[in-house]
Design a protein around this motif. Sequence first.
Motif, mmCIF file in Angstrom:
data_model
loop_
_atom_site.group_PDB
_atom_site.id
_atom_site.type_symbol
_atom_site.label_atom_id
_atom_site.label_comp_id
_atom_site.label_asym_id
_atom_site.label_seq_id
_atom_site.Cartn_x
_atom_site.Cartn_y
_atom_site.Cartn_z
ATOM 1 N N UNK A 91 0.830 -1.203 0.000
ATOM 2 C CA UNK A 91 0.000 0.000 0.000
ATOM 3 C C UNK A 91 0.867 1.257 0.000
ATOM 4 N N UNK A 92 1.895 1.278 0.826
ATOM 5 C CA UNK A 92 2.795 2.437 0.864
ATOM 6 C C UNK A 92 3.413 2.684 -0.506
ATOM 7 N N UNK A 97 3.577 8.592 -4.113
ATOM 8 C CA UNK A 97 3.538 10.014 -4.496
ATOM 9 C C UNK A 97 2.738 10.843 -3.500
ATOM 10 N N UNK A 98 1.607 10.306 -3.048
ATOM 11 C CA UNK A 98 0.793 11.019 -2.062
ATOM 12 C C UNK A 98 1.552 11.165 -0.745
ATOM 13 N N UNK A 99 2.190 10.099 -0.300
ATOM 14 C CA UNK A 99 2.944 10.133 0.963
ATOM 15 C C UNK A 99 4.086 11.140 0.863
ATOM 16 N N UNK A 160 11.458 1.897 7.059
ATOM 17 C CA UNK A 160 12.189 1.273 5.956
ATOM 18 C C UNK A 160 11.721 1.859 4.626
ATOM 19 N N UNK A 161 10.399 1.909 4.424
ATOM 20 C CA UNK A 161 9.826 2.461 3.196
ATOM 21 C C UNK A 161 10.247 3.921 3.014
ATOM 22 N N UNK A 162 10.154 4.701 4.089
ATOM 23 C CA UNK A 162 10.439 6.140 4.025
ATOM 24 C C UNK A 162 11.881 6.408 3.599
ATOM 25 N N UNK A 163 12.799 5.704 4.216
ATOM 26 C CA UNK A 163 14.226 5.904 3.883
ATOM 27 C C UNK A 163 14.516 5.441 2.458
ATOM 28 N N UNK A 164 13.917 4.323 2.067
ATOM 29 C CA UNK A 164 14.176 3.765 0.739
ATOM 30 C C UNK A 164 13.499 4.553 -0.370
#
Length: 195
Positions: A91-92, A97-99, A160-164
């Motif tokens: 989902x992330x 793009x929205x995040x 993890x998602x944010x950094x990557x």
Amino acid sequence: MAKNTKKKIIEAALKLFSKKGYLGATTKEIAREAKVAEVTLFRYFPSKEALFEEVINTYSFFPKLKAILSEIQDKNYIEALKIIAQNFLNLLESKKDLIKIMHSEMQRYPDQIKKIYENVIDSTVNLLSDYFKSLQKEGILRDFNTEIVARAFLGMFFSYFYVREIKECVSVQKSNIEEIIDVYVSIFANGTFRI
């Protein structure tokens, strides 16, 4: 017909909020993208805030997590955590793009918009917290504050998602997501199982 119109408006809003952010997207542009008159948009959503709230509630992890939790009743704890983690990361990724734009704009959002964002996070955390509570009652998990632990679980994967993806840190490998999930879930499960 009405349901279809509402869906088209929500999809158009998601697209433009992802491209221009909450602050940059106008209701006029959203209506144009949805191929409806702006007055029609306001029949369904009395304000841009209300439309944003519907977009966030529709495309957040909350409805997906609700469905997952009803489907994983027969799965063992580790398997269930992996399914939750995989779906959360998917989902992330799909809403990257929205995040990205929300995180860049967050400090400039009106308080009401920040509250909408916080409420959907809290609802998701509470839902996962209830799942952990049910496993505590069954004697599978040890005693701990389930809300804190639910935030920790989602936070591991979001970090993890944010950094990557958002920070685009080159030192974080983009490959082998299964290994990341296996390692994170193993660490998490070892800390929460009743010994």
